[in-house]
Design a protein around this motif. Structure first.
Motif, PDB file in Angstrom:
ATOM      1  N   THR A 523      93.299  26.792   2.632  1.00  0.00           N
ATOM      2  CA  THR A 523      92.590  28.037   2.325  1.00  0.00           C
ATOM      3  C   THR A 523      91.088  27.786   2.381  1.00  0.00           C
ATOM      4  N   GLN A 524      90.359  28.743   2.952  1.00  0.00           N
ATOM      5  CA  GLN A 524      88.908  28.600   3.088  1.00  0.00           C
ATOM      6  C   GLN A 524      88.263  28.534   1.697  1.00  0.00           C
ATOM      7  N   SER A 525      87.265  27.694   1.552  1.00  0.00           N
ATOM      8  CA  SER A 525      86.636  27.550   0.230  1.00  0.00           C
ATOM      9  C   SER A 525      85.811  28.796  -0.099  1.00  0.00           C
ATOM     10  N   PHE A 526      85.526  28.964  -1.426  1.00  0.00           N
ATOM     11  CA  PHE A 526      84.845  30.165  -1.901  1.00  0.00           C
ATOM     12  C   PHE A 526      83.351  30.139  -1.549  1.00  0.00           C
ATOM     13  N   ASP A 527      82.768  28.900  -1.557  1.00  0.00           N
ATOM     14  CA  ASP A 527      81.325  28.842  -1.265  1.00  0.00           C
ATOM     15  C   ASP A 527      81.077  29.002   0.234  1.00  0.00           C
TER      16      ASP A 527
END
Ligand SMILES: NC(=O)c1ccc[n+]([C@@H]2O[C@H](COP(=O)([O-])OP(=O)(O)OC[C@H]3O[C@@H](n4cnc5c(N)ncnc54)[C@H](O)[C@@H]3O)[C@@H](O)[C@H]2O)c1
Ligand SMILES: Nc1ncnc2c1ncn2[C@@H]1O[C@H](COP(=O)(O)OP(=O)(O)OP(=O)(O)O)[C@@H](O)[C@H]1O
Length: 538
Positions: A523-527
């Motif tokens: 999953t793509q990171s939040f930052d």
């Protein structure tokens, strides 16, 4: 003979032998006479002296061969179109009976209305009757596959009916014709089925979830096991004991497995088996349930043992992948308890019926023993280093010529097997269809196809092919296809019912997620850059 001229009569004579193709009144050439004609052509060719034959005679015999082939194809087209027409006739008759019943119901409702609701205004009564009618029509459409919704009979002749005719919409009548396109145009058009008036709806679809409920207790199980596996052997012995002692079932196993069980203990004497292939053919009449212990290959093996109807299969997973084996062996008692009690969700897995027709065959019916596949039939180049060259026809329409490593004709169950590896789509096993997937095609635009379940595919090795092709069935039984040989493939009438852990959709999704890790990505990171942050800063 011109195929486009339906009244044409052709005859070819040589001595006493003559072949004639007369077109009878119904517009179709009789298939029996076609077979006879073809036989006559063959006899004629055999009578023709080969040695010393001048060029004209060779040309003449070539022409006769072509005619024989055309006749053979016409017979095949006719047989399949007749089957379809018969099915539509049957549906039409059903529809007609239903309409008569509905009309009677409406009349009874109307009469009851006259007695019980004497004070109800006429218009209210008509509205109620119409609602009642609509309800009946809706119920009918929920129950039947293809249903002509609101098929209204002409009420003009019905003097007992008080229904306001102005409110009853008159609908244009139409005809439905089911036909199969012949090679030389549309000469194979067949029976026309007509509905008097109405719409067509498909209220019930074949892909609905299927549930199996026992009406009497299962008595006999057949256990099939993957060979050469210690864990499978241990589990098999445990399962046999439990099924006999706790469930009081009759147990069948393969001769090899019975011998293995008896070396373990002579207590397993009650386990039954068979002596020859003839007995295997009768197994479906004795066995209520089949249990498989192994991987997908064992499910394929189980399916291949039943040439006709297949009893429900409960597949336990003892392999590495297990697309078709949703049951876990650790919990076999709970699983079997629940299946034997029922109801249990079922996936009805379609099979393909494959027939090899040799070039030397006298007609289309002279085929080798048909072979049923649960996954796929593959036609490839075998050990040859040349490209395969395969001409493909779908219901006599030319599809394409495969030039590459080969072609896979797969069921939807097989869509996650070899076809997937060759770039075919994954398809839910309950979807009826035939996947047409090339193997390494030497072309940039050869995308895989999915064809409807009712088609017949014919794959021919052309005479200009540089090498023979090889057909294999669920990865087994390789057969050589020489130039002129053909493989016919259509949907088989008897599917393979396999029990589901949850239901066919959940099981299918679990198998592609767990087995293939389908679309697994971190999953793509939040930052990092994102619109929301930009908005907050503003
Ligand atoms: N390149 C490939 O992917 C390739 C090549 C040859 C054969 N196969 C497949 O192997 C099948 C024969 O299986 P086998 O077990 O007898 O041979 P096998 O022991 O060589 O196993 C083939 C693999 O295919 C998997 N498999 C079989 N049917 C499947 C299905 N319906 N969905 C997902 N995976 C499936 C099996 O679990 C196994 O891991 C053939 O029908 C063919 O589909 C695949
Ligand atoms: N009862 C049987 N008799 C003979 N051969 C069998 C039988 N059951 C399975 N086979 C064959 O044994 C081979 C392996 O079986 P299967 O695929 O079930 O096990 P596996 O290879 O361990 O499973 P996976 O491929 O999921 O790891 C297959 O080629 C299959 O056709």
């Amino acid at each position: 003979m011109s195929p486009s001229n339906p009244d044409s009569t052709a005859s070819f004579g040589h001595g006493d032998t003559s072949v004639s193709c007369l077109k009878p009144e119904n517009g179709f050439v009789d298939s029996l006479s076609l077979v006879h004609s073809e036989k006559a052509v063959e006899e004629l060719l055999q009578q023709t002296p080969v040695e010393g034959m001048d060029e004209h005679l060779i040309e003449f015999s070539e022409a006769l061969r072509t005619v024989a082939k055309a006749l053979r194809r016409a017979a095949e087209g006719k047989a399949s179109a007749q089957a379809e027409a018969a099915e539509w006739k049957r549906r039409y008759e059903l529809e007609k009976t239903r309409n008569i019943q509905m009309e009677r119901k409406a009349q009874i409702a109307e009469q009851n209305g006259n007695i019980d609701c004497g004070r109800v205004k006429n218009s209210d009564k008509q509205l109620m009757q119409q609602n009642e009618l609509d309800k009946i029509f809706d119920e009918c459409c929920m129950k039947h596959g293809i249903c002509s919704h609101e098929v209204l009979r002409d009420r003009g002749s019905d003097s007992s009916s008080n229904v306001d005719r102005s409110k009853m919409m008159r609908k244009a009548s139409f005809k439905l014709s089911w036909w199969c396109k012949g090679e030389n145009g549309d000469q194979h058009k067949h029976d026309i089925v007509s509905f008097e008036k109405g719409n067509i709806t498909t209220a019930e679809r074949s892909s609905k979830q299927i549930s199996l409920k026992w009406e009497s207790d299962p008595q006999t199980v057949l256990i099939l096991t993957k060979p050469n596996s210690v864990s499978v052997r241990i589990l098999c012995a445990q399962m046999v004991r439990w099924l006999k002692e706790k469930k009081k079932l009759n147990i069948y196993v393969e001769p090899r497995v019975r011998a293995e069980l008896l070396t373990e203990s002579s207590d397993f004497n009650y386990v039954q088996t068979w002596k020859d292939d003839q007995e295997i053919l009768l197994l479906h009449t004795k066995v209520d349930l089949v249990i498989t212990l192994g991987g997908d290959g064992t499910v394929l093996w189980a399916a291949s043992m039943f040439k006709g109807p297949v009893p429900p299969i409960v597949p336990f997973s003892l392999g590495s992948l297990g697309f078709m084996t949703p049951f876990h062996s650790e919990h076999f008692k709970e699983c079997l308890d629940s299946v034997l009690r029922g109801p249990v969700s079922i996936t009805l897995r379609h099979r393909l019926l494959c027939r090899v027709i040799r070039d030397a065959a006298k007609n289309e019916y002279e085929t080798e023993e048909p072979i049923l596949v649960l996954n796929e039939v593959t036609i490839d180049r075998g050990i040859s280093s040349y490209l395969t060259n395969l001409e493909c026809y779908c219901d006599n329409s030319f599809v394409t010529c495969v030039q590459g490593d080969g072609l896979i004709l797969s069921t939807t169950s097989g869509s996650t097997a070899y076809s997937l590896a060759a770039g075919g789509s994954m398809v839910h096993p309950q979807v009826p269809g035939i996947l047409f997937t090339p193997i390494c095609p030497h072309s940039l635009s050869f995308r895989p196809l999915i064809l409807p379940e009712h088609v017949t595919l014919r794959i021919v090795v052309p005479f200009n092919s540089r090498s023979p092709a090889w057909a294999s069935f669920d990865g087994k039984d390789r057969k050589q296809l020489a130039a002129g040989d053909a493989l016919l493939c259509s949907m088989a009438p008897c599917p393979v019912p396999t029990a589901c852990q949850v239901d066919s959709t959940s099981d299918f999704l679990s198998s592609i997620l767990d087995g293939l890790h389908w679309n697994l990505r971190k999953t793509q990171s939040f930052d990092g850059p994102r619109e929301l942050q930009d908005i907050i800063q503003i």
